[in-house]
Every structure is written in structure tokens, then in C-alpha cells.
Motif scaffolding. Structure first.
Motif, PDB file in Angstrom:
ATOM      1  N   ILE A 123      69.672  52.118  32.081  1.00 48.53           N
ATOM      2  CA  ILE A 123      70.731  52.710  31.718  1.00 48.53           C
ATOM      3  C   ILE A 123      72.206  51.879  31.534  1.00 48.53           C
ATOM      4  O   ILE A 123      72.680  52.142  32.654  1.00 48.53           O
ATOM      5  CB  ILE A 123      70.828  54.210  31.355  1.00 48.53           C
ATOM      6  CG1 ILE A 123      69.450  54.278  30.856  1.00 48.53           C
ATOM      7  CG2 ILE A 123      72.065  54.481  30.437  1.00 48.53           C
ATOM      8  CD1 ILE A 123      69.345  56.060  30.028  1.00 48.53           C
ATOM      9  N   ASN A 137      64.074  56.375  23.259  1.00 48.28           N
ATOM     10  CA  ASN A 137      65.220  56.049  24.547  1.00 48.28           C
ATOM     11  C   ASN A 137      64.795  55.212  25.576  1.00 48.28           C
ATOM     12  O   ASN A 137      63.839  54.197  25.611  1.00 48.28           O
ATOM     13  CB  ASN A 137      64.649  58.088  25.233  1.00 48.28           C
ATOM     14  CG  ASN A 137      65.915  58.175  25.572  1.00 48.28           C
ATOM     15  OD1 ASN A 137      66.012  57.791  25.792  1.00 48.28           O
ATOM     16  ND2 ASN A 137      65.506  60.197  26.228  1.00 48.28           N
ATOM     17  N   THR A 177      72.875  57.077  23.724  1.00 48.58           N
ATOM     18  CA  THR A 177      72.579  57.430  25.362  1.00 48.58           C
ATOM     19  C   THR A 177      73.632  56.525  26.570  1.00 48.58           C
ATOM     20  O   THR A 177      74.255  57.162  26.957  1.00 48.58           O
ATOM     21  CB  THR A 177      71.148  57.135  26.925  1.00 48.58           C
ATOM     22  OG1 THR A 177      70.191  57.983  25.261  1.00 48.58           O
ATOM     23  CG2 THR A 177      70.916  57.459  27.326  1.00 48.58           C
ATOM     24  N   VAL A 220      69.272  59.067  16.183  1.00 42.67           N
ATOM     25  CA  VAL A 220      68.962  58.998  17.957  1.00 42.67           C
ATOM     26  C   VAL A 220      70.522  59.023  17.930  1.00 42.67           C
ATOM     27  O   VAL A 220      71.029  58.375  17.979  1.00 42.67           O
ATOM     28  CB  VAL A 220      68.237  58.772  18.126  1.00 42.67           C
ATOM     29  CG1 VAL A 220      68.231  58.180  19.794  1.00 42.67           C
ATOM     30  CG2 VAL A 220      67.042  58.392  18.253  1.00 42.67           C
TER      31      VAL A 220
HETATM   32  C1  LIG Z   1      66.734  60.157  26.487  1.00 42.76           C
HETATM   33  O1  LIG Z   1      66.402  60.504  27.948  1.00 42.76           O
HETATM   34  C2  LIG Z   1      67.157  61.228  28.711  1.00 42.76           C
HETATM   35  C3  LIG Z   1      67.158  60.875  30.196  1.00 42.76           C
HETATM   36  O2  LIG Z   1      66.782  59.362  30.645  1.00 42.76           O
HETATM   37  C4  LIG Z   1      66.773  62.412  28.381  1.00 42.76           C
HETATM   38  O3  LIG Z   1      68.736  63.412  29.381  1.00 42.76           O
HETATM   39  C5  LIG Z   1      67.719  62.626  26.972  1.00 42.76           C
HETATM   40  O4  LIG Z   1      67.793  64.161  26.110  1.00 42.76           O
HETATM   41  C6  LIG Z   1      66.618  61.797  25.984  1.00 42.76           C
HETATM   42  N1  LIG Z   1      67.120  62.040  24.654  1.00 42.76           N
HETATM   43  C7  LIG Z   1      66.751  62.469  23.449  1.00 42.76           C
HETATM   44  C8  LIG Z   1      67.085  61.774  21.685  1.00 42.76           C
HETATM   45  O5  LIG Z   1      65.117  62.614  23.400  1.00 42.76           O
END
Ligand SMILES: *[C@@H]1O[C@H](CO)[C@@H](O)[C@H](O)[C@H]1NC(C)=O
Ligand SMILES: *[C@@H]1O[C@H](CO)[C@@H](O)[C@H](O)[C@H]1NC(C)=O
Ligand SMILES: *[C@@H]1O[C@H](CO)[C@@H](O)[C@H](O)[C@H]1NC(C)=O
Ligand SMILES: *[C@@H]1O[C@H](CO)[C@@H](O)[C@H](O)[C@H]1NC(C)=O
Ligand SMILES: *[C@@H]1O[C@H](CO)[C@@H](O)[C@H](O)[C@H]1NC(C)=O
Length: 345
Positions: free
Chosen positions: A38, A53, A327, A324
Motif C-alpha cells: 500500500i 483490497n 485505501t 470500494v
Molecule cells: C482493506 O484492508 C485494510 C487492511 O489492510 C482494512 O483496514 C480495510 O478495512 C479493508 N477495506 C475493505 C473495504 O474491506
């Protein structure tokens, strides 16, 4: 020749799926090639289920709760790099995507699909007699096609299913090239990604995400042309998966560089286009994909909003609503001084 006509004339005896998916996310994540990183190295545009993700394991068909695809049992994720326009002054701007023709159900006043891609699951090709049994992918299955490290034509020809069409209008087909079009294209650029369609029958993935698959097409053959039988090393015929992404270049029509050079560049800094690639993580719920493949439905006949078929559908408004949350929060849309994650060359 219109590919749709070819299809109708040959009379497939097994299913051919073609459907629209809206954009579910666009950011620097790559759960397949750079899991957990990330941000990942370059910007992607993703469609499909909301289980996407930085890290994705297990059966995403059981993890996602919505999808941007018209078929509500399809929680797969499909993604490619993003195309940018490089201005003569050195700044970059993301090229918007637009939905393909003939994705909606005629006569309905659905809203327009938001960005996204057109997804195909067909037989080995569009010209066969359609009598091969096609095995659906298994939960956890994933693969890529192409590579951002490819920088010349001879290397690019290892992937005959990766092409571009310079769109004169939304229905232009054929005239596929390995390189990005060198001239302005009135209706934009269609990027085409055909995956390999023979599987080793054992591995859901492989270290390079491709060795568990085999390509039966030869250089020079287009994506939707005839293919040979699967070899003994990769004996299982899986669907011919293909993406079409329609890049709307019209906002840049009056900014073509004075020196005549073509100004479009992939998010991994490729202005030739040979490094084009695509990623897939299977996520159809239960046996829904096999159910469709076992039928002899075609396109809208497999199910379409307002038109019942073997697959369940949702209205475009619901496709567009699934998303989504990013992140990686960085600007990928405005005029940028450099491409996210890329060093100036
Ligand atoms: C994606 O992964 C991160 C941790 O790596 C987490 O905090 C986040 O909630 C996740 N997002 C979704 C949409 O699941
Ligand atoms: C380049 O041109 C675009 C379009 O006119 C403009 O928005 C952007 O700010 C310019 N970039 C630079 C560095 O001048
Ligand atoms: C194309 O690229 C490959 C890999 O970098 C290299 O081995 C090959 O020599 C190049 N071919 C040409 C014709 O430049
Ligand atoms: C393409 O982009 C232009 C704006 O540059 C917009 O007017 C047009 O509606 C878009 N075309 C499609 C098919 O979305
Ligand atoms: C698909 O067809 C095969 C072979 O006829 C059969 O074994 C399988 O149960 C079918 N699967 C579905 C989901 O219809």
C-alpha cells in the motif's frame, strides 16, 4: 466484418457471456502481483465485487456483498492499468472510461453505466462449432495476462490477445494493433485483453500468475479468432475471458502534440502500449458460472435487466452504487505533474 454477425452465423451450442461492469475502484492497489503493498506501483481501474483490497485470499464470492457487474452472482474482480494523457507541457490527466455499445436493454431508461469495462466469457473463440465442454474457474482462482515489463513488439507478440482498436465510432471492430494507435481516434481507444484459456487443472495460481495457464493462439491471430486444442500440460478448457475498456479521449482532441507524437501513456509509464496487461480473480458465487456455461445462452439471452435468463441481474443504478472505499488516498484524476508512483524519465 462485425463480430456479432460472425457469432450469430456460427450458432454456438454453449454459452457466450458479454456484460457490463461499472468501476468499483480506481487506486494504487494490486492484490495479485503486489499483495499487501500500500500503495502498489501503478494506478489500476477495477470492476466487480466489493471484496477488492490490498490483500485478497480465499473465496471472494463468499466475501463480497455487492458487485458493479450486471450479474449479481459475479463477485469476481477484473482490472487493468489506467490510461493517461500526457500534455506537451509535461502534465498528465487520466483518460475517462465510457460504457460499450449494446450493454443496456433497449427500451429501458436506465442510467448510464459508470466507467468500467465489458467482460466476456466465451468458448475457445467465436468461430468454433461450440462443442467443447468449458469448465468454470474454481474458488480462489486467479491469473494475469501480459506484463508491464514488455517494451517491444516481438515480446508483445507472446500475448496475441492483447490489442488496441482505434475507434472511428463506438462499434468499430477489427484493425487491432499491438501498439497504442499513432493517430487521433474519433471515438477513443478500445483496449482489449484476452486471457489464456487452457488451465493445468491443478493450480489456482502460479508464481508468475501465468504458468498455470496456456495460450493456444499464435502471433498474428486476433483475440476472437480460432484456437487450437488445449495441450496435455494444460488440458482443461476454461472460458475465454476477455475485457474491453473504452477510453474516451475526446477531451484531449484539441491538445494533440505539435510534433505529431501520440500522447497517451499507461499508468506504468508505457507510451508504446506493449506492456498492456490485465488481472483476474474469480469470484462467481457457488456454481453460477458453470450453470451459465452449461446453458446455450448468448449475451442478453443469459439474462439482462428486464429480460430473465439463466443468470440473475440488477439494474444499472445498483451496479453504479457498489463501490470500494479507497485505501490509497491520492489524486489520480486531476492534472498531475507525474504519474502516481512513477519516477520521471
Ligand atoms: C482493506 O484492508 C485494510 C487492511 O489492510 C482494512 O483496514 C480495510 O478495512 C479493508 N477495506 C475493505 C473495504 O474491506
Ligand atoms: C498543462 O496544460 C493543462 C491543460 O491546459 C493545464 O491544466 C496544466 O496546468 C498545464 N500544466 C503546466 C505544468 O503548465
Ligand atoms: C525485446 O525485449 C526483450 C526483453 O527485454 C529483449 O530480450 C529483446 O532483445 C528485445 N527485442 C528487440 C527486437 O528489441
Ligand atoms: C466523452 O467525453 C466527452 C467530454 O470530453 C463527453 O462530452 C462525451 O459525452 C463522452 N462520451 C461518452 C460516450 O461518454
Ligand atoms: C454442467 O454440466 C456437467 C456435464 O454435463 C455436469 O456434470 C454439471 O453438473 C453441470 N453443472 C451445472 C452447475 O449445471
Amino acid at each position: 466484418m462485425n463480430w456479432l454477425l460472425i457469432l450469430l452465423q456460427t450458432g454456438l451450442s454453449e454459452a457466450a457471456l458479454r456484460f457490463g461492469c461499472a468501476t468499483v475502484s480506481s487506486q494504487r492497489l494490486d492484490p495479485l502481483v503486489e499483495p499487501g503493498k500500500i500503495p502498489s506501483s501503478h494506478v489500476h481501474q477495477i470492476v466487480g465485487g466489493n471484496a477488492f483490497n490490498a490483500t485478497m485470499t480465499g473465496d471472494i464470492g463468499e466475501q463480497a456483498t455487492c458487485t458493479t457487474c450486471v450479474y449479481t452472482e459475479d463477485f469476481s474482480n477484473y482490472w487493468t492499468a489506467v490510461l493517461y494523457f500526457r500534455h506537451e507541457n509535461g502534465s498528465y490527466k487520466r483518460v475517462p472510461q465510457y460504457p460499450n455499445a449494446q450493454l443496456g436493454y433497449e427500451g429501458r431508461d436506465d442510467p448510464t453505466i459508470k466507467g468500467g469495462m465489458t467482460i466476456y466469457y466465451t468458448e475457445k473463440d467465436f468461430q468454433s462449432d461450440g462443442d467443447d465442454y468449458i469448465t468454470a474457474f474454481k474458488p480462489g482462482f486467479r491469473m494475469t495476462v501480459g506484463s508491464p515489463t514488455v517494451t517491444n513488439l516481438s515480446e508483445a507478440q507472446r500475448y496475441p490477445g492483447l490489442r488496441y482498436t482505434c475507434l472511428q465510432d463506438i462499434l468499430t471492430r477489427g484493425h487491432e494493433t499491438y501498439a497504442l494507435p499513432s493517430q487521433p481516434c474519433p471515438a477513443g481507444i478500445m483496449a482489449i485483453h484476452h486471457f489464456m484459456s487452457c488451465w493445468d487443472g491443478v493450480n489456482l495460481d502460479s508464481p508468475d500468475h501465468q504458468a498455470h495457464m496456456h495460450n493456444v493462439k499464435a502471433p498474428g491471430e486476433g483475440g476472437f479468432t480460432n484456437a487450437a486444442a488445449c495441450p496435455a500440460s494444460h488440458p482443461v478448457k476454461v472460458p475465454q475471458l476477455a475485457y474491453e475498456t473504452m477510453w474516451n479521449t475526446s477531451a484531449f482532441a484539441d491538445m494533440w502534440p505539435a510534433d505529431g507524437s501520440q500522447p497517451f501513456v499507461w499508468s506504468f509509464m508505457d507510451d508504446k502500449g506493449y506492456g498492456t496487461h490485465a488481472d483476474y480473480v474469480f469470484g462467481w458465487k457457488g456454481d453460477s458460472l458453470q450453470r451459465a456455461l452449461n446453458s446455450s445462452c448468448m449475451f442478453h439471452g443469459c439474462g439482462s435487466p428486464g429480460m430473465p435468463g439463466v443468470l440473475k441481474t440488477q439494474p444499472v443504478a445498483d451496479m453504479n452504487r457498489c463501490a470500494v472505499e479507497n485505501t490509497v488516498t491520492e489524486d489520480t484524476e486531476g492534472w498531475l505533474s507525474e504519474l502516481p508512483g512513477q519516477q520521471m524519465k
